[in-house]
Design a protein around this motif. Sequence first.
Motif, mmCIF file in Angstrom:
data_model
loop_
_atom_site.group_PDB
_atom_site.id
_atom_site.type_symbol
_atom_site.label_atom_id
_atom_site.label_comp_id
_atom_site.label_asym_id
_atom_site.label_seq_id
_atom_site.Cartn_x
_atom_site.Cartn_y
_atom_site.Cartn_z
ATOM 1 N N ALA A 83 57.479 33.515 29.676
ATOM 2 C CA ALA A 83 56.932 32.897 30.728
ATOM 3 C C ALA A 83 55.637 33.709 31.350
ATOM 4 O O ALA A 83 55.464 33.802 32.443
ATOM 5 N N LEU A 84 55.000 34.497 30.477
ATOM 6 C CA LEU A 84 53.989 35.650 30.887
ATOM 7 C C LEU A 84 52.670 34.665 31.260
ATOM 8 O O LEU A 84 51.788 35.137 31.890
ATOM 9 N N GLU A 85 52.651 33.383 30.658
ATOM 10 C CA GLU A 85 51.377 32.740 30.931
ATOM 11 C C GLU A 85 51.365 32.112 32.327
ATOM 12 O O GLU A 85 50.434 31.914 32.794
ATOM 13 N N ASN A 86 52.271 32.322 33.245
ATOM 14 C CA ASN A 86 52.048 31.887 34.665
ATOM 15 C C ASN A 86 52.287 33.310 35.527
ATOM 16 O O ASN A 86 52.538 33.099 36.687
ATOM 17 N N ASP A 87 52.319 34.141 34.840
ATOM 18 C CA ASP A 87 52.474 35.768 35.562
ATOM 19 C C ASP A 87 50.826 36.143 35.965
ATOM 20 O O ASP A 87 50.199 36.240 34.943
ATOM 21 N N LEU A 88 50.821 35.996 37.058
ATOM 22 C CA LEU A 88 49.403 36.412 37.431
ATOM 23 C C LEU A 88 48.962 37.845 37.030
ATOM 24 O O LEU A 88 48.033 38.068 36.583
ATOM 25 N N LEU A 89 49.876 38.689 37.086
ATOM 26 C CA LEU A 89 49.490 40.055 36.557
ATOM 27 C C LEU A 89 49.184 40.046 35.071
ATOM 28 O O LEU A 89 48.201 40.821 34.889
ATOM 29 N N ASP A 95 43.126 39.171 30.839
ATOM 30 C CA ASP A 95 41.444 38.782 31.090
ATOM 31 C C ASP A 95 40.921 40.322 30.845
ATOM 32 O O ASP A 95 39.754 40.243 30.518
ATOM 33 N N ARG A 96 41.262 41.138 31.413
ATOM 34 C CA ARG A 96 40.786 42.784 31.263
ATOM 35 C C ARG A 96 40.602 43.192 29.621
ATOM 36 O O ARG A 96 39.709 43.752 29.396
ATOM 37 N N ILE A 97 41.558 42.913 28.842
ATOM 38 C CA ILE A 97 41.650 43.083 27.704
ATOM 39 C C ILE A 97 40.622 42.301 26.761
ATOM 40 O O ILE A 97 39.854 42.780 25.983
ATOM 41 N N PHE A 98 40.461 40.936 27.027
ATOM 42 C CA PHE A 98 39.945 40.024 26.276
ATOM 43 C C PHE A 98 38.279 40.045 26.771
ATOM 44 O O PHE A 98 37.591 40.043 26.007
ATOM 45 N N TRP A 99 38.336 39.712 28.034
ATOM 46 C CA TRP A 99 36.867 39.715 28.611
ATOM 47 C C TRP A 99 36.114 40.955 29.202
ATOM 48 O O TRP A 99 34.891 41.190 28.457
ATOM 49 N N LEU A 100 36.862 41.848 29.560
ATOM 50 C CA LEU A 100 36.072 43.299 29.908
ATOM 51 C C LEU A 100 36.218 44.066 28.867
ATOM 52 O O LEU A 100 35.777 45.248 29.183
ATOM 53 N N ARG A 101 37.215 43.858 27.833
ATOM 54 C CA ARG A 101 37.273 44.946 26.626
ATOM 55 C C ARG A 101 37.851 46.232 27.095
ATOM 56 O O ARG A 101 37.536 47.321 26.650
ATOM 57 N N ILE A 108 45.726 50.649 33.132
ATOM 58 C CA ILE A 108 46.512 51.760 33.924
ATOM 59 C C ILE A 108 45.661 52.315 35.036
ATOM 60 O O ILE A 108 46.177 52.216 36.284
ATOM 61 N N ILE A 109 44.535 52.518 34.852
ATOM 62 C CA ILE A 109 43.745 53.416 36.037
ATOM 63 C C ILE A 109 43.297 52.123 37.054
ATOM 64 O O ILE A 109 43.438 52.441 38.077
ATOM 65 N N TRP A 110 43.111 50.987 36.411
ATOM 66 C CA TRP A 110 42.529 49.769 37.336
ATOM 67 C C TRP A 110 43.864 49.545 38.079
ATOM 68 O O TRP A 110 43.759 49.301 39.310
ATOM 69 N N ALA A 111 45.031 49.454 37.687
ATOM 70 C CA ALA A 111 46.460 49.318 38.259
ATOM 71 C C ALA A 111 46.535 50.145 39.480
ATOM 72 O O ALA A 111 46.869 49.862 40.428
ATOM 73 N N ARG A 112 46.468 51.654 39.080
ATOM 74 C CA ARG A 112 46.711 52.507 40.030
ATOM 75 C C ARG A 112 45.793 52.409 41.189
ATOM 76 O O ARG A 112 45.762 52.497 42.398
ATOM 77 N N GLU A 119 55.001 50.238 36.513
ATOM 78 C CA GLU A 119 55.921 49.948 35.675
ATOM 79 C C GLU A 119 55.741 48.584 35.193
ATOM 80 O O GLU A 119 56.132 48.495 33.911
ATOM 81 N N ARG A 120 55.564 47.643 35.925
ATOM 82 C CA ARG A 120 55.402 45.961 35.441
ATOM 83 C C ARG A 120 54.253 46.133 34.580
ATOM 84 O O ARG A 120 54.065 45.554 33.399
ATOM 85 N N VAL A 121 53.251 46.978 34.896
ATOM 86 C CA VAL A 121 51.868 47.008 33.968
ATOM 87 C C VAL A 121 52.199 47.448 32.828
ATOM 88 O O VAL A 121 51.756 47.038 31.854
ATOM 89 N N ILE A 122 52.794 48.542 32.677
ATOM 90 C CA ILE A 122 53.099 49.264 31.348
ATOM 91 C C ILE A 122 54.068 48.225 30.662
ATOM 92 O O ILE A 122 53.885 48.324 29.511
ATOM 93 N N ASP A 123 55.179 47.898 31.371
ATOM 94 C CA ASP A 123 55.913 46.674 30.479
ATOM 95 C C ASP A 123 55.183 45.508 29.873
ATOM 96 O O ASP A 123 55.337 45.297 28.691
ATOM 97 N N ILE A 124 54.106 44.822 30.803
ATOM 98 C CA ILE A 124 53.278 43.776 30.045
ATOM 99 C C ILE A 124 52.393 44.493 28.770
ATOM 100 O O ILE A 124 52.452 43.805 27.873
ATOM 101 N N LEU A 125 51.767 45.572 29.232
ATOM 102 C CA LEU A 125 51.170 46.247 28.252
ATOM 103 C C LEU A 125 51.875 46.415 26.587
ATOM 104 O O LEU A 125 51.337 46.314 25.578
#
Length: 140
Positions: A83-89, A95-101, A108-112, A119-125
Amino acid sequence: MSSELLDPSNVASIYEEAPLEADRHKWIESQKNGSDLGNLAISDWYANHWYYFCIGKKIEHLLGNRCWQEFSETRFGFLKSLALENDLLADRILDRIFWLRMENLDIIIWAREWSLPLERVIDILELIDINSARLEPVLT
């Protein structure tokens, strides 16, 4: 995964698709240049676009949009199943991976900087595991 997706005719190969993309790039760049750039344009595509091409295919695979044989069958559609497709984060990270490369460290820097739950950002990564898209090109 449904049996129709396991059918080899429904499973794509990055190594078969890449030369087609490289040829498209050669055609476009040759048109811009006014002459056939040949192997120079092909080499340019592999040098500048291969990695991001693979990342795009990895994301397609994880979202279940298209199955690529170079990535684990068990991870096909994996993000939808979580259900990550509806997870805004998760959406913003993709988007940052695909479009902003962006790479993992950039995210991680952006998230900070935005005080996002690190912790959630790292889990998703870790779930996306974009580093597994670092395939070696096979030039023909």
